[in-house]
Design an enzyme around this catalytic site. Sequence first.
Site, mmCIF file in Angstrom:
data_model
loop_
_atom_site.group_PDB
_atom_site.id
_atom_site.type_symbol
_atom_site.label_atom_id
_atom_site.label_comp_id
_atom_site.label_asym_id
_atom_site.label_seq_id
_atom_site.Cartn_x
_atom_site.Cartn_y
_atom_site.Cartn_z
ATOM 1 N N ASP A 13 0.809 -1.221 0.000
ATOM 2 C CA ASP A 13 0.000 0.000 0.000
ATOM 3 C C ASP A 13 0.842 1.271 0.000
ATOM 4 O O ASP A 13 0.446 2.300 0.548
ATOM 5 C CB ASP A 13 -0.970 0.019 1.203
ATOM 6 N N LYS A 16 1.842 2.061 -5.151
ATOM 7 C CA LYS A 16 2.335 1.478 -6.410
ATOM 8 C C LYS A 16 1.386 1.780 -7.556
ATOM 9 O O LYS A 16 1.811 2.039 -8.680
ATOM 10 C CB LYS A 16 2.506 -0.051 -6.262
ATOM 11 N N GLY A 40 -4.691 -4.114 -3.770
ATOM 12 C CA GLY A 40 -5.678 -3.051 -3.954
ATOM 13 C C GLY A 40 -4.900 -1.814 -4.328
ATOM 14 O O GLY A 40 -4.184 -1.257 -3.501
ATOM 15 N N HIS A 41 -4.966 -1.428 -5.590
ATOM 16 C CA HIS A 41 -4.175 -0.299 -6.081
ATOM 17 C C HIS A 41 -5.112 0.837 -6.462
ATOM 18 O O HIS A 41 -5.901 0.719 -7.392
ATOM 19 C CB HIS A 41 -3.320 -0.739 -7.283
ATOM 20 N N GLN A 224 1.780 -6.224 -3.524
ATOM 21 C CA GLN A 224 2.369 -6.463 -2.208
ATOM 22 C C GLN A 224 3.724 -5.747 -2.122
ATOM 23 O O GLN A 224 3.865 -4.706 -2.722
ATOM 24 C CB GLN A 224 2.484 -7.971 -1.901
#
Length: 427
Positions: A13, A16, A40-41, A224
Amino acid sequence: MPATVVVGTQWGDEGKGKLTDLLAGESDFVVRYQGGHNAGHRIVVNGDTFALQLVPSGILYPHVTPVIGNGVVVDPGVLIQELDGLIAKGVDVSKLIVSGNAHLIMPYHQELDRLTERYLGRNALGTTKRGIGPAYADKASRVGIRVQDLLDPKIFREKLDMVLAEKNPLLTRVYNRMPMDARAISARYLDEFAARLTPMIADTVGILHDALDEEKKILLEGAQATFLDLDHGTYPFVTSSNPVAGGAAVGSGLGPHHLNRISGVAKAYITRVGAGPFPTELTDELGETLVNRGHEFGTNTGRRRRVGWFDAVMMRQAARLNSLDDIAITKLDVLDTFETIKVCVAYEHEGRRFTTPPYHQSVLHDVVPVYEELPGWQTDITGCQNFRDLPRRAQEYITFLQETTGVRISIVGTGPGREQFVIPENA
Ligand code: GDP
Ligand code: IMO
Ligand code: MG
């Protein structure tokens, strides 16, 4: 032509998605190389928010071909849902291609992820319960079902029968659950999912190498992060893939020589979701302030993130593990209100000083961070357009991070929006 890797250097988080979206403007291909929908981006463009899980963060540019690489684990139902969500927002998803060698997340993977977490009780890892670990475990055990198996119903059914012969006794006898029905699973995967995904299934390795021959630019988007890496992270509190830059070669099929720029991403502080050691964790009011100012809740799972001061010890290790050329520091604006800001420059343990992490994790659990305390700038920086516009103390904070980590800082985030960043003068 060059391939650039975007890699998380902390516990995930870091932003990225935002950096990938920024760099994608100048890229032809954006490739996810590992992980799955545990990622989750979040990308914010003109006030519109996109929370991507499986779809590469280049999807918002019509000129980009987004690629789900062979190293990813794909839950096809989730992928279809994500694509539908993007289509509803007017995004063209027609260029997306998915590696036939990527492994499928099956319903028993998700069920087993939930069950093992429950059975671990207070030793639970805090996984995203998306089936990621069990899917990679089956891949390593060579009983995984791949995306290309969707194209061959006979093979798919044979493999599924074989796997369920092992999974069903596990579900029923060990975990006291209902067995899974091969026919129901086949109907969903072979009828519903295959019909939709078949046009996207491709030889992504061949396509990417042809692209390199044509001098196209490839961006590899890590999910990640370095310290969630199966080999180099804080095992067992890690994910089940290799997010480090080396994983980008494996998970995309590009040779290591093609990876010629490695850009790390780090928050100006640090966060972690789930269990595991965290030397600079803040559990006091300052931590609460960071959570609230940084909106530190999971992009997909909504879980509250643990927060702490920037850890230069870990960043030095991330620089080594990933061959970092530069780092993007995100969320500097979250520190805007702080009177002073601490940076961990070393660890101490029983009289020993560490400037890179101790190899023995029992030591890491007990280290005491050594901090340098820097003055805050107490000014809103969200509107700054140039590095020079930043308050002097904010510039000094960035310079300090660069000096103590030994890695060039190439970009600094001043807000979630695509346009909210500044470039340090020497970058
Ligand atoms: P990822 O998983 O590494 O892509 O990061 P996430 O998207 O899960 O979390 C990063 C969060 O920080 C997202 O909500 C971003 O919109 C947000 N973000 C990224 N860069 C900045 C920044 O410079 N400032 C602020 N305030 N938010 C940012
Ligand atoms: P992005 O790409 C933060 C964490 C989980 C858990 C551990 C194992 O958005 O940075 P898993 O479901 O992968 O088996 O969970 O890894 N985790 C993440 N933490 N960001 C992520 O992705 C994560 N993906 C997994 O919280 O501690
Ligand atoms: Mg995330």
